[in-house]
Design a protein around this motif. Structure first.
Motif, PDB file in Angstrom:
ATOM      1  N   SER A   1      -1.692   2.816  -3.032  1.00  0.00           N
ATOM      2  CA  SER A   1      -2.869   1.998  -3.334  1.00  0.00           C
ATOM      3  C   SER A   1      -3.815   1.967  -2.146  1.00  0.00           C
ATOM      4  N   GLN A   2      -5.091   1.882  -2.453  1.00  0.00           N
ATOM      5  CA  GLN A   2      -6.125   1.696  -1.436  1.00  0.00           C
ATOM      6  C   GLN A   2      -6.561   0.238  -1.481  1.00  0.00           C
ATOM      7  N   GLY A   3      -7.069  -0.251  -0.394  1.00  0.00           N
ATOM      8  CA  GLY A   3      -7.596  -1.610  -0.422  1.00  0.00           C
ATOM      9  C   GLY A   3      -7.654  -2.218   0.958  1.00  0.00           C
ATOM     10  N   ARG A   4      -8.372  -3.289   1.022  1.00  0.00           N
ATOM     11  CA  ARG A   4      -8.499  -4.027   2.270  1.00  0.00           C
ATOM     12  C   ARG A   4      -7.151  -4.559   2.724  1.00  0.00           C
ATOM     13  N   GLY A   5      -6.845  -4.382   3.989  1.00  0.00           N
ATOM     14  CA  GLY A   5      -5.587  -4.869   4.528  1.00  0.00           C
ATOM     15  C   GLY A   5      -4.399  -3.970   4.261  1.00  0.00           C
TER      16      GLY A   5
ATOM     17  N   GLY B   1       0.778  -1.230   0.000  1.00  0.00           N
ATOM     18  CA  GLY B   1       0.000   0.000   0.000  1.00  0.00           C
ATOM     19  C   GLY B   1       0.809   1.280   0.000  1.00  0.00           C
ATOM     20  N   PHE B   2       2.114   1.186   0.298  1.00  0.00           N
ATOM     21  CA  PHE B   2       2.923   2.387   0.486  1.00  0.00           C
ATOM     22  C   PHE B   2       4.275   2.254  -0.202  1.00  0.00           C
ATOM     23  N   TYR B   3       4.843   3.412  -0.585  1.00  0.00           N
ATOM     24  CA  TYR B   3       6.237   3.419  -1.004  1.00  0.00           C
ATOM     25  C   TYR B   3       6.998   4.347  -0.072  1.00  0.00           C
ATOM     26  N   TYR B   4       8.313   4.129   0.020  1.00  0.00           N
ATOM     27  CA  TYR B   4       9.161   4.858   0.955  1.00  0.00           C
ATOM     28  C   TYR B   4      10.365   5.428   0.208  1.00  0.00           C
ATOM     29  N   THR B   5      10.785   6.621   0.597  1.00  0.00           N
ATOM     30  CA  THR B   5      12.021   7.217   0.088  1.00  0.00           C
ATOM     31  C   THR B   5      12.739   7.875   1.251  1.00  0.00           C
ATOM     32  N   GLY B   6      14.063   7.952   1.165  1.00  0.00           N
ATOM     33  CA  GLY B   6      14.786   8.597   2.247  1.00  0.00           C
ATOM     34  C   GLY B   6      16.285   8.473   2.128  1.00  0.00           C
TER      35      GLY B   6
END
Length: 108
Positions: free
Chosen positions: A58-62, A34-39
């Protein structure tokens, strides 16, 4: 901390999750369902530091966040032990929230 791809497992009082991180030359990229990360990645003595921002893709169950909000600035600090690094973390947008992250090196 060596460059490469790491599996990450994270846990907070609000839940747990897994994902991957790619670390190369002090930069960090990664994500999960559901997520991306940068750093960025650095060092304080023999400890590893990571500063990472999370963004929903993204959206969605879980596909819930362990922080209660989608975009957060995460700070991690941990000590390498072979191919594994146990980190303690905080998130700027969630004062007082603490969580743990286990990073395990997979490959270059």
């Amino acid at each position: 901390m060596r460059d490469g791809i790491y599996r990450l497992r994270f846990q907070s009082p609000l839940g747990w999750g897994t994902g991957v991180l790619h670390i190369q030359g002090g930069r960090v990229w990664g994500g999960d369902g559901g997520f991306y990360y940068t750093g960025t990645q650095g060092h304080e003595g023999n400890r590893v530091t990571l500063e990472v921002r999370t963004y929903r893709h993204s959206q969605g169950r879980g596909l819930q966040t362990i922080f209660g909000q989608d975009e957060v600035h995460v700070r991690l600090i941990g000590t390498p032990d072979g191919d594994r690094i146990m980190c303690e973390g905080t998130a700027d947008e969630v004062p007082g929230a603490q969580f743990i992250v286990e990073l395990t090196w997979l490959t270059d």
